[in-house]
Design an enzyme around this catalytic site. Structure first.
Site, PDB file in Angstrom:
ATOM      1  N   ASP A   8       0.810  -1.349  -0.010  1.00  0.00           N
ATOM      2  CA  ASP A   8      -0.017  -0.200   0.104  1.00  0.00           C
ATOM      3  C   ASP A   8       0.926   1.280   0.175  1.00  0.00           C
ATOM      4  OD1 ASP A   8      -2.766   1.649   0.520  1.00  0.00           O
ATOM      5  OD2 ASP A   8      -1.568   2.040   2.079  1.00  0.00           O
ATOM      6  N   LYS A  21      -2.921   5.504  -3.905  1.00  0.00           N
ATOM      7  CA  LYS A  21      -3.725   6.544  -3.753  1.00  0.00           C
ATOM      8  C   LYS A  21      -3.737   7.910  -4.252  1.00  0.00           C
ATOM      9  CE  LYS A  21      -3.577   4.593   1.197  1.00  0.00           C
ATOM     10  NZ  LYS A  21      -2.216   4.518   1.537  1.00  0.00           N
ATOM     11  N   HIS A  43      -7.679   9.273  -1.410  1.00  0.00           N
ATOM     12  CA  HIS A  43      -6.907   9.087  -0.272  1.00  0.00           C
ATOM     13  C   HIS A  43      -7.709   9.706   1.104  1.00  0.00           C
ATOM     14  CE1 HIS A  43      -2.481   9.441   1.465  1.00  0.00           C
ATOM     15  NE2 HIS A  43      -3.307   9.082   2.254  1.00  0.00           N
TER      16      HIS A  43
HETATM   17  N1  NAP Z   1      -5.240   6.463   4.199  1.00  0.00           N
HETATM   18  C1  NAP Z   1      -4.614   6.906   5.170  1.00  0.00           C
HETATM   19  O1  NAP Z   1      -4.919   8.222   5.287  1.00  0.00           O
HETATM   20  C2  NAP Z   1      -3.360   6.267   5.838  1.00  0.00           C
HETATM   21  C3  NAP Z   1      -2.825   7.243   7.015  1.00  0.00           C
HETATM   22  C4  NAP Z   1      -1.899   6.297   7.753  1.00  0.00           C
HETATM   23  C5  NAP Z   1      -1.181   5.219   7.177  1.00  0.00           C
HETATM   24  N2  NAP Z   1      -1.617   4.579   6.099  1.00  0.00           N
HETATM   25  C6  NAP Z   1      -1.366   3.199   5.689  1.00  0.00           C
HETATM   26  O2  NAP Z   1      -1.497   2.592   6.681  1.00  0.00           O
HETATM   27  C7  NAP Z   1      -0.034   2.003   6.912  1.00  0.00           C
HETATM   28  C8  NAP Z   1       0.286   1.719   8.321  1.00  0.00           C
HETATM   29  O3  NAP Z   1      -0.001   2.729   9.340  1.00  0.00           O
HETATM   30  P1  NAP Z   1       0.935   3.366  10.004  1.00  0.00           P
HETATM   31  O4  NAP Z   1       2.336   3.558   9.162  1.00  0.00           O
HETATM   32  O5  NAP Z   1       0.416   4.658  10.344  1.00  0.00           O
HETATM   33  O6  NAP Z   1       1.130   2.768  11.176  1.00  0.00           O
HETATM   34  P2  NAP Z   1       1.382   1.279  11.878  1.00  0.00           P
HETATM   35  O7  NAP Z   1       1.720   0.464  10.756  1.00  0.00           O
HETATM   36  O8  NAP Z   1       0.544   0.916  12.767  1.00  0.00           O
HETATM   37  O9  NAP Z   1       2.907   1.365  12.681  1.00  0.00           O
HETATM   38  C9  NAP Z   1       3.920   1.967  12.227  1.00  0.00           C
HETATM   39  C10 NAP Z   1       4.887   2.401  13.273  1.00  0.00           C
HETATM   40  O10 NAP Z   1       5.161   1.093  14.007  1.00  0.00           O
HETATM   41  C11 NAP Z   1       6.468   0.950  13.954  1.00  0.00           C
HETATM   42  N3  NAP Z   1       6.628  -0.490  13.936  1.00  0.00           N
HETATM   43  C12 NAP Z   1       6.371  -1.305  13.009  1.00  0.00           C
HETATM   44  N4  NAP Z   1       6.384  -2.726  13.224  1.00  0.00           N
HETATM   45  C13 NAP Z   1       6.726  -2.819  14.464  1.00  0.00           C
HETATM   46  C14 NAP Z   1       6.760  -3.494  15.654  1.00  0.00           C
HETATM   47  N5  NAP Z   1       6.569  -4.914  15.246  1.00  0.00           N
HETATM   48  N6  NAP Z   1       7.005  -3.403  16.916  1.00  0.00           N
HETATM   49  C15 NAP Z   1       7.123  -2.128  17.269  1.00  0.00           C
HETATM   50  N7  NAP Z   1       6.980  -1.122  16.352  1.00  0.00           N
HETATM   51  C16 NAP Z   1       6.773  -1.325  15.090  1.00  0.00           C
HETATM   52  C17 NAP Z   1       7.101   1.557  12.746  1.00  0.00           C
HETATM   53  O11 NAP Z   1       8.404   1.635  12.931  1.00  0.00           O
HETATM   54  P3  NAP Z   1       9.600   1.211  12.036  1.00  0.00           P
HETATM   55  O12 NAP Z   1       9.605   1.454  10.528  1.00  0.00           O
HETATM   56  O13 NAP Z   1      10.911   1.771  12.399  1.00  0.00           O
HETATM   57  O14 NAP Z   1       9.789  -0.410  12.386  1.00  0.00           O
HETATM   58  C18 NAP Z   1       6.218   2.884  12.733  1.00  0.00           C
HETATM   59  O15 NAP Z   1       6.805   3.860  13.528  1.00  0.00           O
HETATM   60  C19 NAP Z   1       0.909   3.085   6.356  1.00  0.00           C
HETATM   61  O16 NAP Z   1       2.200   2.759   5.989  1.00  0.00           O
HETATM   62  C20 NAP Z   1       0.023   3.438   4.955  1.00  0.00           C
HETATM   63  O17 NAP Z   1       0.183   2.318   4.071  1.00  0.00           O
HETATM   64  C21 NAP Z   1      -2.765   5.189   5.426  1.00  0.00           C
END
Ligand code: NAP
Length: 305
Positions: free
Chosen positions: A49, A79, A112
């Site tokens: 994604d 997106k 988005h």
């Molecule tokens: N549509 C939207 O508006 C929107 C908004 C936000 C996100 N998204 C999508 O959703 C995806 C995921 O959401 P997100 O990036 O906001 O949050 P997430 O995946 O819930 O968390 C990511 C964070 O957690 C850390 N992390 C990852 N695996 C871990 C683990 N096993 N233990 C501890 N920490 C861990 C990562 O750091 P490290 O990288 O250092 O491991 C990063 O800081 C995004 O990448 C994006 O594709 C979409």
């Protein structure tokens, strides 16, 4: 670590199939993206994604080609950013996206977020997605961050029910009325921040981390459930999503955590454990719509390929 694709599949409302667990790249620096995407694909992820506004679509395409995994074996989702909303603009946003990705079709293209105070442009954008779908350029279309009322406004002016709504969804923000609405309409709920990233990373949506902010990773209930299975809090949260039939797209740039987040297919949460996580919902969400935010977001332009 498994290199097999052991992820359960989900079927969208048009019959297209995707793996329930994907890999997100929000905040992944463009220069690192190819490497981490290739690592994720080598680990076994088959769903990526990204978004125009992450500025790393080119890296996603490069990582896909470097991995040696076949294009048809990976579900690629991106997106359209709000500055490209409007019918013609969104048709062109597709051209920009596939050029950056180096692909000739997309598996899923989503809006988005709604432009709540300029909804006519959101409608124009969605009609362009319908055209791209009719032309066979995208295998499925959907939305992100849509709220309850947005679905009524969309349905009044368009034909195709979105396949997906990608929303903030983790134990502290479960958006249950929205999930219920998705179920009624046949829309797949896709969880962003599935392990609660927004509860612990500092960022423009959550504001700077402060003493009152609670991290899902430190939640005692999630921690206790994980200890009982020999699993980490992140693994428990991802298992919770998958067992409840959602798509989840955790992000990590760390190879150890990329593997950790994929290693969730050798245990199950009990009904009682699922209920205990459900009970952690605060009813809150970081998502907010306002004219001021819309103005700010539309001024943020997406460059040509
Ligand atoms: N549509 C939207 O508006 C929107 C908004 C936000 C996100 N998204 C999508 O959703 C995806 C995921 O959401 P997100 O990036 O906001 O949050 P997430 O995946 O819930 O968390 C990511 C964070 O957690 C850390 N992390 C990852 N695996 C871990 C683990 N096993 N233990 C501890 N920490 C861990 C990562 O750091 P490290 O990288 O250092 O491991 C990063 O800081 C995004 O990448 C994006 O594709 C979409």
């Amino acid at each position: 670590m498994t290199t097999e694709n052991t992820i359960p599949n989900l079927t969208l409302n048009n019959g297209v199939v995707l793996p329930a667990l994907g890999y997100g790249v929000f905040q992944t620096p463009p220069h690192e993206t190819a490497k981490v995407v290739a690592t994720a694909l080598e680990t076994g992820y088959r769903h990526i994604d990204t978004a125009a506004s992450y500025f790393n679509e080119a890296g996603v395409g490069e990582g896909l080609r470097a991995s040696g995994v076949g294009r048809e074996d990976v579900f690629v989702e991106t997106k359209v950013w709000v500055s490209d909303f409007g019918y013609e603009e969104t048709l062109h946003a597709y051209v920009k996206a596939v050029a950056k990705l180096g692909l000739d079709y997309l598996d899923l293209l989503i809006l988005h977020q709604p432009l709540a105070t300029m909804f006519d442009r959101t409608i124009g954008a969605y009609r362009a997605l319908e055209q791209l779908y009719a032309d066979g350029k995208v295998r499925a279309i959907g939305v992100s961050n849509f709220q309850l009322e947005d679905f009524d406004n969309l349905a009044d002016a368009t034909e195709i029910v979105p396949a997906v709504n990608q929303i903030e969804l983790h134990p502290y923000a479960q958006q249950k009325p929205l999930q219920q609405r998705h179920a009624e309409l046949g829309i797949l709920t896709q969880a962003w921040s599935p392990i609660g990233g927004i509860t612990f990373y500092p960022g423009f949506m959550s504001g700077e981390t402060d003493d009152t902010q609670r991290s899902t990773l430190e939640d005692p209930v999630i921690g206790e459930i994980g200890s009982g299975h020999g699993k980490t809090p992140a693994q428990v949260m991802l298992r919770w999503h998958v067992q409840q039939g959602r798509s989840a797209i955790p992000k990590s740039v760390n190879p150890g955590r990329i593997a950790e987040n994929f290693d969730i297919f050798d245990f199950s949460l009990t009904d009682d454990e699922l209920d205990r996580i459900d009970a952690l919902d605060t009813g809150a969400s970081a998502w907010m719509a306002s004219a001021e935010m819309d103005e700010r977001f539309v001024s943020f332009e997406i460059p040509e390929a």
